[in-house]
Scaffold this active site. Structure first.
Site, PDB file in Angstrom:
ATOM      1  N   HIS A  46       0.964  -1.133  -0.089  1.00 50.78           N
ATOM      2  CA  HIS A  46      -0.040   0.059  -0.084  1.00 50.78           C
ATOM      3  C   HIS A  46       0.700   1.262  -0.109  1.00 50.78           C
ATOM      4  CE1 HIS A  46      -3.956  -1.957   1.481  1.00 50.78           C
ATOM      5  NE2 HIS A  46      -3.461  -2.805   0.646  1.00 50.78           N
ATOM      6  N   GLU A  48       0.880   3.874   2.023  1.00 50.72           N
ATOM      7  CA  GLU A  48       1.206   4.212   3.058  1.00 50.72           C
ATOM      8  C   GLU A  48       2.684   3.332   3.680  1.00 50.72           C
ATOM      9  OE1 GLU A  48      -1.527   3.513   2.242  1.00 50.72           O
ATOM     10  OE2 GLU A  48      -3.161   4.267   3.736  1.00 50.72           O
ATOM     11  N   CYS A  79      -2.351  -0.446   7.411  1.00 52.95           N
ATOM     12  CA  CYS A  79      -1.567   0.740   7.509  1.00 52.95           C
ATOM     13  C   CYS A  79      -1.425   1.559   8.797  1.00 52.95           C
ATOM     14  CB  CYS A  79      -1.950   1.451   6.315  1.00 52.95           C
ATOM     15  SG  CYS A  79      -1.777   0.737   4.781  1.00 52.95           S
TER      16      CYS A  79
END
Length: 163
Positions: A46, A48, A79
């Site tokens: 992801h 992040e 995250c």
């Protein structure tokens, strides 16, 4: 947030869900990430997580004390957990995510008092622009799927042994 939006657009151009993130320390971007689970064959890739990894490499420490994270979409549970471990002090996000958002939409991990770290959270920053990038991406994806479906119906593939 503008830098994160540019990264989200790069993710979209690569066929990834358009999410971008940056880690900032003392007014300087020290980590960047855009969604890449498809390209990296990695469910944890992801925006992040990639921004946190980049920032940790930059600082030479997995603890990112004194850092802020800006992301175009409300972070998920995975995250947020990584942000807690990194000791991010502030999280700023654009669009809310009612399906998987863990910063207030679906649930709020930042408000969980039993956890050992907390961060300030601010949502809705450039929310309209962040949401537009996502909605345009998914609209284009649905249109492509409709086109592919209509082509399959018009020109069915021959069965094995035919043709």
């Amino acid at each position: 947030m503008h830098a994160a939006l540019n990264l989200a657009r790069q993710a979209a151009a690569a066929g990834e869900v358009p999410v971008g993130a940056v880690v900032v320390k003392d007014g300087e971007i020290i980590g960047r990430g855009s969604n890449a689970p498809i390209a990296k064959h990695d469910p944890s890739a992801h925006a992040e997580i990639l921004a946190l990894r980049d920032a940790a490499q930059h600082l030479g420490n997995y603890r990112l004390v004194g850092c802020d994270l800006f992301v175009t979409l409300e972070p998920c549970v995975m995250c947020v957990g990584a942000m807690f471990h990194a000791r991010i002090g502030r999280v700023v996000f654009g669009a809310s995510d009612p399906k998987t958002g863990a910063a207030g939409s679906l649930l709020n991990m930042f408000a969980e008092t039993r956890l050992n770290h907390h961060a300030q959270v601010q949502g809705g920053v450039l929310a309209e622009e962040c949401g537009k990038v996502l909605s345009e991406f998914f609209s284009a994806r649905r249109a492509q799927q409709r086109l592919e479906s209509s082509l399959t119906e018009s020109f069915p593939r021959p069965l094995a042994g035919e043709g």
